[in-house]
Design an enzyme around this catalytic site. Structure first.
Site, PDB file in Angstrom:
ATOM      1  N   GLY A 183       0.776  -1.238   0.000  1.00 22.12           N
ATOM      2  CA  GLY A 183       0.000   0.000   0.000  1.00 22.12           C
ATOM      3  C   GLY A 183       0.800   1.276   0.000  1.00 22.12           C
ATOM      4  N   CYS A 184       2.127   1.187  -0.064  1.00 21.98           N
ATOM      5  CA  CYS A 184       2.960   2.398   0.002  1.00 21.98           C
ATOM      6  C   CYS A 184       2.764   3.289  -1.221  1.00 21.98           C
ATOM      7  CB  CYS A 184       4.425   2.015   0.161  1.00 21.98           C
ATOM      8  SG  CYS A 184       4.777   1.074   1.663  1.00 21.98           S
TER       9      CYS A 184
END
Length: 302
Positions: A183-184
């Site tokens: 999810g970065c």
């Protein structure tokens, strides 16, 4: 107080290092120095140790070149104790100990890039509300220049993330299987798309990871980010705030969390753990807007 007997193994770097920092009070002094406690009274208050024992440990650390004794007042003469380059090189040791404690003492032995809401790790991070980011913390930007992570604007939103790369094959093996690691890219791009909202509310956005500056630069260019990514590869910020980390591919990495900091360097809001990335960005913006309006912030974990 007499110094303990030397371990005596002249060829073992571990034994020789423990001769300097093997006493547990010693590493706690290094920990609190990294957190911005530089004066004798501050250290004694934080650690709760006797003046005699603290004075002896400080003398040993100065003699070992871990701390510098720097005068800050002339009449009477008073000193501060500042980490030297040799002392700052101990920060990864502190982070490794913290990671081990979070995982194996406070946790269940599972490598995670996040935590549960009710964990003692989460409680430690939430306790950052009302504390200050030390004045001397500096991170490195994508051009290799040192930069204050706290901007001169009314607020700084500092989102910490495990790692994001321009190439998909650059991620460590098994990355997608680490809880909380994915999810970065979504997080950075969401801040990119909402940047005008944060700027209009008087907030600067900074992303922080422990990646190398060149890795951050390549990722920022690929995703066309319009705010700085800062490298905490030396773990200065992680040590100063005792931020939670995990280790993957031989690198200590920040767990995903968000701090809202005012221009006086006081942490006004903390979001951890972050389980819904889009909602965490909204919550950070709401916290800034509510602070600007003089209201209590909305907390994602409430």
């Amino acid at each position: 107080m007499a110094r303990r007997t030397s371990l005596g193994d002249a060829d073992c770097a571990i034994a020789q290092a423990l001769d300097v920092v093997g006493d547990w009070w010693t590493l706690l002094i290094v920990r609190d120095s990294a957190r911005g406690a530089h004066r004798f009274e501050e250290l004694q208050r934080e650690l709760g140790m006797s003046r005699k024992v603290l004075a002896e440990r400080l003398r040993l650390l100065v003699d070992a070149g871990v701390l510098d004794k720097v005068p800050y007042q002339e009449r009477p003469v008073r000193h501060e104790y500042r980490l030297t380059s040799r002392g700052r090189a101990l920060l990864p040791v502190l982070i490794a100990l913290q990671d081990w404690g979070d995982t194996w003492v406070l946790g269940e032995g599972e490598m995670m890039a996040t935590a549960t809401d009710t964990s003692r790790e989460a409680a430690r991070v939430h306790a950052l509300r009302g504390t200050r980011v030390p004045d001397d913390v500096r991170l490195v930007d994508s051009e290799g220049e040192e930069r204050d992570p706290v901007a001169p604007t009314p607020f700084t939103v500092l989102y910490c993330f495990p790692g994001a790369y321009a190439r998909g094959d650059a991620y460590p093996p098994g990355w997608s299987g680490i809880p909380g690691a994915r999810g970065c890219t979504l997080e950075s791009c969401t801040y990119r798309d909402r940047l005008a909202d944060f700027t209009g509310a008087g907030a600067t956005v900074h992303g922080v990871s422990t990646q190398r500056p060149d890795e951050q630069r390549d990722f920022a260019a690929k995703e066309r980010l319009r705010f700085p990514l800062l490298s905490d590869a030396d773990l200065a910020l992680a040590a100063a705030l005792r931020l939670p980390t995990f280790r993957a591919a031989g690198v200590s990495r920040l767990k995903r969390l968000t701090l809202v900091i005012d221009r006086e360097r006081t942490i006004r809001e903390v979001f951890y753990p972050v389980t819904d990335i889009a909602a965490s960005v909204d919550a950070a913006l709401d916290a800034v807007l509510d602070r600007q309006a003089g209201q209590l912030p909305v907390r994602l974990d409430d």
